[in-house]
Design a protein around this motif. Structure first.
Motif, PDB file in Angstrom:
ATOM      1  N   ARG A 141     -11.890  12.851  51.658  1.00 33.46           N
ATOM      2  CA  ARG A 141     -11.338  13.573  50.510  1.00 33.46           C
ATOM      3  C   ARG A 141     -11.624  12.833  49.207  1.00 33.46           C
ATOM      4  NH1 ARG A 141      -5.262  14.762  49.106  1.00 33.46           N
ATOM      5  NH2 ARG A 141      -5.623  16.286  47.479  1.00 33.46           N
ATOM      6  N   LEU A 142     -12.144  13.554  48.223  1.00 36.95           N
ATOM      7  CA  LEU A 142     -12.329  13.019  46.878  1.00 36.95           C
ATOM      8  C   LEU A 142     -11.068  13.330  46.084  1.00 36.95           C
ATOM      9  CD1 LEU A 142     -13.952  11.744  44.593  1.00 36.95           C
ATOM     10  CD2 LEU A 142     -15.026  13.977  44.213  1.00 36.95           C
ATOM     11  N   LEU A 143     -10.303  12.297  45.726  1.00 36.30           N
ATOM     12  CA  LEU A 143      -9.033  12.494  45.029  1.00 36.30           C
ATOM     13  C   LEU A 143      -9.208  12.640  43.516  1.00 36.30           C
ATOM     14  CD1 LEU A 143      -6.773   9.910  46.893  1.00 36.30           C
ATOM     15  CD2 LEU A 143      -7.085  12.341  47.367  1.00 36.30           C
ATOM     16  N   ASP A 144     -10.167  11.906  42.964  1.00 35.95           N
ATOM     17  CA  ASP A 144     -10.342  11.948  41.511  1.00 35.95           C
ATOM     18  C   ASP A 144     -11.654  11.282  41.130  1.00 35.95           C
ATOM     19  OD1 ASP A 144      -9.790  12.447  38.826  1.00 35.95           O
ATOM     20  OD2 ASP A 144      -7.924  11.299  38.780  1.00 35.95           O
ATOM     21  N   HIS A 145     -12.058  11.504  39.904  1.00 34.74           N
ATOM     22  CA  HIS A 145     -13.178  10.809  39.276  1.00 34.74           C
ATOM     23  C   HIS A 145     -12.703  10.498  37.868  1.00 34.74           C
ATOM     24  CE1 HIS A 145     -17.752  10.796  38.153  1.00 34.74           C
ATOM     25  NE2 HIS A 145     -17.122   9.739  37.689  1.00 34.74           N
ATOM     26  N   LEU A 146     -12.623   9.218  37.556  1.00 32.99           N
ATOM     27  CA  LEU A 146     -12.176   8.804  36.227  1.00 32.99           C
ATOM     28  C   LEU A 146     -13.353   8.272  35.435  1.00 32.99           C
ATOM     29  CD1 LEU A 146      -9.505   8.155  38.180  1.00 32.99           C
ATOM     30  CD2 LEU A 146      -8.649   7.576  35.938  1.00 32.99           C
ATOM     31  N   VAL A 147     -13.423   8.702  34.184  1.00 28.62           N
ATOM     32  CA  VAL A 147     -14.429   8.199  33.253  1.00 28.62           C
ATOM     33  C   VAL A 147     -13.690   7.296  32.273  1.00 28.62           C
ATOM     34  CG1 VAL A 147     -16.203   8.767  31.562  1.00 28.62           C
ATOM     35  CG2 VAL A 147     -15.792  10.308  33.498  1.00 28.62           C
ATOM     36  N   ILE A 148     -14.134   6.049  32.209  1.00 30.58           N
ATOM     37  CA  ILE A 148     -13.489   5.048  31.360  1.00 30.58           C
ATOM     38  C   ILE A 148     -14.312   4.877  30.098  1.00 30.58           C
ATOM     39  CG2 ILE A 148     -12.683   2.651  31.235  1.00 30.58           C
ATOM     40  CD1 ILE A 148     -11.416   4.404  33.541  1.00 30.58           C
ATOM     41  N   GLY A 149     -13.654   4.934  28.961  1.00 30.48           N
ATOM     42  CA  GLY A 149     -14.301   4.690  27.668  1.00 30.48           C
ATOM     43  C   GLY A 149     -13.381   3.830  26.837  1.00 30.48           C
ATOM     44  N   GLY A 150     -13.719   2.572  26.673  1.00 28.66           N
ATOM     45  CA  GLY A 150     -12.828   1.659  25.957  1.00 28.66           C
ATOM     46  C   GLY A 150     -11.510   1.548  26.700  1.00 28.66           C
ATOM     47  N   THR A 151     -10.414   1.779  25.988  1.00 31.28           N
ATOM     48  CA  THR A 151      -9.096   1.680  26.627  1.00 31.28           C
ATOM     49  C   THR A 151      -8.538   3.056  27.011  1.00 31.28           C
ATOM     50  OG1 THR A 151      -8.031   1.688  24.463  1.00 31.28           O
ATOM     51  CG2 THR A 151      -8.509  -0.470  25.445  1.00 31.28           C
ATOM     52  N   SER A 152      -9.424   4.054  27.073  1.00 33.75           N
ATOM     53  CA  SER A 152      -9.018   5.412  27.451  1.00 33.75           C
ATOM     54  C   SER A 152      -9.720   5.818  28.739  1.00 33.75           C
ATOM     55  CB  SER A 152      -9.392   6.411  26.361  1.00 33.75           C
ATOM     56  OG  SER A 152      -8.759   6.094  25.152  1.00 33.75           O
ATOM     57  N   ALA A 153      -9.150   6.800  29.403  1.00 36.97           N
ATOM     58  CA  ALA A 153      -9.751   7.312  30.628  1.00 36.97           C
ATOM     59  C   ALA A 153      -9.508   8.807  30.717  1.00 36.97           C
ATOM     60  CB  ALA A 153      -9.153   6.612  31.842  1.00 36.97           C
ATOM     61  N   VAL A 154     -10.489   9.515  31.263  1.00 39.48           N
ATOM     62  CA  VAL A 154     -10.359  10.944  31.521  1.00 39.48           C
ATOM     63  C   VAL A 154     -10.403  11.144  33.025  1.00 39.48           C
ATOM     64  CG1 VAL A 154     -11.465  13.202  31.272  1.00 39.48           C
ATOM     65  CG2 VAL A 154     -11.343  11.653  29.310  1.00 39.48           C
ATOM     66  N   SER A 155      -9.426  11.881  33.534  1.00 41.75           N
ATOM     67  CA  SER A 155      -9.312  12.174  34.956  1.00 41.75           C
ATOM     68  C   SER A 155      -9.808  13.588  35.251  1.00 41.75           C
ATOM     69  CB  SER A 155      -7.845  12.044  35.382  1.00 41.75           C
ATOM     70  OG  SER A 155      -7.623  12.699  36.613  1.00 41.75           O
ATOM     71  N   PHE A 156     -10.767  13.699  36.161  1.00 41.65           N
ATOM     72  CA  PHE A 156     -11.240  15.026  36.573  1.00 41.65           C
ATOM     73  C   PHE A 156     -10.113  15.810  37.236  1.00 41.65           C
ATOM     74  CE2 PHE A 156     -15.192  13.500  35.359  1.00 41.65           C
ATOM     75  CZ  PHE A 156     -16.250  14.337  35.677  1.00 41.65           C
ATOM     76  N   ALA A 157      -9.292  15.132  38.040  1.00 37.94           N
ATOM     77  CA  ALA A 157      -8.191  15.827  38.735  1.00 37.94           C
ATOM     78  C   ALA A 157      -7.191  16.388  37.729  1.00 37.94           C
ATOM     79  CB  ALA A 157      -7.504  14.883  39.711  1.00 37.94           C
ATOM     80  N   GLU A 158      -6.831  15.602  36.718  1.00 36.33           N
ATOM     81  CA  GLU A 158      -5.873  16.067  35.720  1.00 36.33           C
ATOM     82  C   GLU A 158      -6.419  17.246  34.919  1.00 36.33           C
ATOM     83  OE1 GLU A 158      -4.885  12.592  33.422  1.00 36.33           O
ATOM     84  OE2 GLU A 158      -3.474  11.864  34.938  1.00 36.33           O
ATOM     85  N   ARG A 159      -7.728  17.327  34.786  1.00 34.78           N
ATOM     86  CA  ARG A 159      -8.346  18.427  34.057  1.00 34.78           C
ATOM     87  C   ARG A 159      -8.671  19.622  34.962  1.00 34.78           C
ATOM     88  NH1 ARG A 159     -12.315  16.409  29.287  1.00 34.78           N
ATOM     89  NH2 ARG A 159     -10.728  15.327  28.072  1.00 34.78           N
ATOM     90  N   GLY A 160      -8.330  19.515  36.231  1.00 32.04           N
ATOM     91  CA  GLY A 160      -8.603  20.615  37.163  1.00 32.04           C
ATOM     92  C   GLY A 160     -10.058  20.762  37.534  1.00 32.04           C
ATOM     93  N   LEU A 161     -10.836  19.698  37.384  1.00 27.07           N
ATOM     94  CA  LEU A 161     -12.258  19.748  37.707  1.00 27.07           C
ATOM     95  C   LEU A 161     -12.551  19.354  39.160  1.00 27.07           C
ATOM     96  CD1 LEU A 161     -13.578  18.111  34.397  1.00 27.07           C
ATOM     97  CD2 LEU A 161     -13.589  20.544  35.014  1.00 27.07           C
ATOM     98  N   ILE A 162     -11.524  18.909  39.863  1.00 32.05           N
ATOM     99  CA  ILE A 162     -11.658  18.594  41.296  1.00 32.05           C
ATOM    100  C   ILE A 162     -10.627  19.421  42.037  1.00 32.05           C
ATOM    101  CG2 ILE A 162     -11.257  16.826  43.047  1.00 32.05           C
ATOM    102  CD1 ILE A 162     -12.537  14.820  41.291  1.00 32.05           C
TER     103      ILE A 162
END
Length: 162
Positions: A141-162
């Protein structure tokens, strides 16, 4: 510099001035200890903080994976691919190999954007879909994919992309 030993990290003694590098190294060791000591992903913020500490200061793109057991206990974090300042080649076959070698049941993908902007690109979305399909074929199971940029992160799961 004098330090006292605590249960999770070396702590500077009062009155000693630390450089920024020493403070950041100390903070990273505390996050790493908390991440591994908990062994279970109890909070999205814990995962986010850990990945930011691991990937935020990389000068080139790095793609890694958190390998998890069937109860989502952390097996380990593995850096799999290193790229240039704006891309990294990621091979699904190698991701699947790492997952099988660890006997992982679930994974969280992560990579950084050295530009400091964590917004996922279309290539990031396409790669995530390819990896999700590859992992499904081996019942992982793929739970999430996080993209890190500086001190911020974007979660694919939180955005409904997974």
């Amino acid at each position: 510099m004098s330090k006292q030993k605590t249960s999770s990290a070396l702590v500077p003694t009062a009155g000693i001035e630390l450089s920024e590098t020493e403070v950041l190294s100390w903070a990273q060791s505390i996050l790493e200890a908390r991440f591994h000591r908990s062994n279970y992903l109890t909070s999205p913020n814990l995962v986010r903080d850990y990945l930011i500490s691991q990937l935020a200061n990389e000068e080139r793109e790095v793609f890694g994976i958190i390998l998890l057991d069937s109860q989502h206990g952390v097996l380990r974090f593995e850096r799999l691919f290193y790229g240039t300042i704006d891309s990294a080649s990621v091979y699904p076959r190698e991701v699947v190999k790492a997952v099988l070698n660890a006997n992982a049941a679930a994974v969280i993908l992560a990579h950084n954007h050295p530009s400091g902007v964590p917004e996922p690109s279309q290539a990031d979305r396409t790669l995530t879909t390819r990896l999700q399909t590859a992992l499904q074929t081996i019942d992982v199971r793929l739970l999430d994919h996080l993209v890190i940029g500086g001190t911020s992160a974007v979660s694919f799961a939180e955005r409904g992309l997974i």
